[in-house]
Design a protein around this motif. Sequence first.
Motif, PDB file in Angstrom:
ATOM      1  N   MET A   1       0.858  -1.211   0.000  1.00 21.55           N
ATOM      2  CA  MET A   1       0.000   0.000   0.000  1.00 21.55           C
ATOM      3  C   MET A   1       0.886   1.250   0.000  1.00 21.55           C
ATOM      4  SD  MET A   1      -2.709   1.212   2.844  1.00 21.55           S
ATOM      5  CE  MET A   1      -3.991   0.065   2.361  1.00 21.55           C
ATOM      6  N   SER A   2       0.619   2.112  -0.916  1.00 26.19           N
ATOM      7  CA  SER A   2       1.433   3.326  -1.006  1.00 26.19           C
ATOM      8  C   SER A   2       1.066   4.307   0.113  1.00 26.19           C
ATOM      9  CB  SER A   2       1.207   3.982  -2.368  1.00 26.19           C
ATOM     10  OG  SER A   2      -0.135   4.388  -2.495  1.00 26.19           O
ATOM     11  N   TYR A   3       1.954   5.230   0.319  1.00 26.81           N
ATOM     12  CA  TYR A   3       1.727   6.217   1.381  1.00 26.81           C
ATOM     13  C   TYR A   3       0.417   6.970   1.152  1.00 26.81           C
ATOM     14  CZ  TYR A   3       3.121   9.397   5.032  1.00 26.81           C
ATOM     15  OH  TYR A   3       3.179  10.093   6.195  1.00 26.81           O
ATOM     16  N   PHE A   4       0.139   7.219  -0.077  1.00 27.01           N
ATOM     17  CA  PHE A   4      -1.090   7.935  -0.424  1.00 27.01           C
ATOM     18  C   PHE A   4      -2.314   7.211   0.135  1.00 27.01           C
ATOM     19  CE2 PHE A   4      -0.278  10.999  -4.082  1.00 27.01           C
ATOM     20  CZ  PHE A   4       0.942  11.358  -3.547  1.00 27.01           C
ATOM     21  N   GLU A   5      -2.391   5.925  -0.123  1.00 28.23           N
ATOM     22  CA  GLU A   5      -3.561   5.167   0.301  1.00 28.23           C
ATOM     23  C   GLU A   5      -3.708   5.172   1.813  1.00 28.23           C
ATOM     24  OE1 GLU A   5      -4.316   1.467  -1.742  1.00 28.23           O
ATOM     25  OE2 GLU A   5      -2.658   1.903  -3.065  1.00 28.23           O
ATOM     26  N   LYS A   6      -2.569   5.174   2.500  1.00 30.43           N
ATOM     27  CA  LYS A   6      -2.626   5.247   3.959  1.00 30.43           C
ATOM     28  C   LYS A   6      -3.274   6.563   4.377  1.00 30.43           C
ATOM     29  CE  LYS A   6       1.589   2.570   4.743  1.00 30.43           C
ATOM     30  NZ  LYS A   6       2.965   2.654   5.269  1.00 30.43           N
ATOM     31  N   VAL A   7      -2.875   7.610   3.711  1.00 31.56           N
ATOM     32  CA  VAL A   7      -3.446   8.927   4.001  1.00 31.56           C
ATOM     33  C   VAL A   7      -4.951   8.906   3.809  1.00 31.56           C
ATOM     34  CG1 VAL A   7      -3.513  11.348   3.304  1.00 31.56           C
ATOM     35  CG2 VAL A   7      -1.332  10.110   3.363  1.00 31.56           C
ATOM     36  N   TYR A   8      -5.388   8.314   2.717  1.00 31.16           N
ATOM     37  CA  TYR A   8      -6.817   8.268   2.439  1.00 31.16           C
ATOM     38  C   TYR A   8      -7.549   7.492   3.526  1.00 31.16           C
ATOM     39  CZ  TYR A   8      -4.932   9.584  -2.068  1.00 31.16           C
ATOM     40  OH  TYR A   8      -4.250  10.211  -3.071  1.00 31.16           O
ATOM     41  N   GLU A   9      -6.927   6.425   3.987  1.00 25.06           N
ATOM     42  CA  GLU A   9      -7.552   5.623   5.036  1.00 25.06           C
ATOM     43  C   GLU A   9      -7.792   6.467   6.278  1.00 25.06           C
ATOM     44  OE1 GLU A   9      -8.705   2.467   4.998  1.00 25.06           O
ATOM     45  OE2 GLU A   9      -8.422   2.785   2.848  1.00 25.06           O
ATOM     46  N   ILE A  10      -6.797   7.263   6.634  1.00 21.21           N
ATOM     47  CA  ILE A  10      -6.924   8.116   7.821  1.00 21.21           C
ATOM     48  C   ILE A  10      -8.031   9.145   7.608  1.00 21.21           C
ATOM     49  CG2 ILE A  10      -5.755   9.758   9.326  1.00 21.21           C
ATOM     50  CD1 ILE A  10      -4.646   7.018   9.593  1.00 21.21           C
ATOM     51  N   VAL A  11      -7.969   9.826   6.494  1.00 25.62           N
ATOM     52  CA  VAL A  11      -8.927  10.902   6.235  1.00 25.62           C
ATOM     53  C   VAL A  11     -10.355  10.368   6.239  1.00 25.62           C
ATOM     54  CG1 VAL A  11      -9.669  12.640   4.569  1.00 25.62           C
ATOM     55  CG2 VAL A  11      -7.233  12.184   4.918  1.00 25.62           C
ATOM     56  N   LYS A  12     -10.530   9.180   5.722  1.00 22.54           N
ATOM     57  CA  LYS A  12     -11.866   8.598   5.671  1.00 22.54           C
ATOM     58  C   LYS A  12     -12.416   8.304   7.062  1.00 22.54           C
ATOM     59  CE  LYS A  12     -11.075   5.332   2.594  1.00 22.54           C
ATOM     60  NZ  LYS A  12     -11.332   4.231   1.646  1.00 22.54           N
ATOM     61  N   LYS A  13     -11.519   8.255   8.045  1.00 20.24           N
ATOM     62  CA  LYS A  13     -11.947   7.960   9.410  1.00 20.24           C
ATOM     63  C   LYS A  13     -12.340   9.218  10.170  1.00 20.24           C
ATOM     64  CE  LYS A  13      -8.804   4.055   9.576  1.00 20.24           C
ATOM     65  NZ  LYS A  13      -9.845   3.063   9.297  1.00 20.24           N
ATOM     66  N   ILE A  14     -12.111  10.358   9.583  1.00 18.37           N
ATOM     67  CA  ILE A  14     -12.474  11.595  10.264  1.00 18.37           C
ATOM     68  C   ILE A  14     -14.003  11.707  10.322  1.00 18.37           C
ATOM     69  CG2 ILE A  14     -12.278  14.101  10.259  1.00 18.37           C
ATOM     70  CD1 ILE A  14      -9.771  13.805   8.551  1.00 18.37           C
TER      71      ILE A  14
END
Length: 106
Positions: free
Chosen positions: A1-14
């Motif tokens: 998983m690229s760093y980008f996708e990790k970011v998206y995962e976090i943001v989606k949890k907001i």
Amino acid sequence: MSYFEKVYEIVKKIPAGKVATYGQIARLLGTPERAKIVGWALHKNPYYGEVPCHRVVNRNGEISSGFAFGGPFEQKKMLEKEGIIFDENGKINLNKYLWNPYEFQE
DNA sequence: CTTTTGACTGAGT
DNA sequence: AACTCAGCCAAAA
């Protein structure tokens, strides 16, 4: 998983009605010095419609420039709709609306 | 492969 | 308090 996708995962949890800063997200990923990468990931925003990137703001609590939503007014309107109130300077009260991922609900 | 850039941040002026 | 400078690192050109 690229760093980008990790970011998206976090943001989606907001959760709605809350906001998070780029540095905070980067810190959740364990890489506090990559705040810029986080912002850039959202700039691309390949998951537009899925990732609530409008809930992500800079350290100042202001909406960042760039806007992939169609305009700053749209984003502000979206945030207000979430229940977030802007001050007279057009900034968000982070002390009140900053997201606290205590346990980082996976 | 090398260089530039960027939705940032923290420290310094 | 407001503005400027430098650093950080991954992706895009």
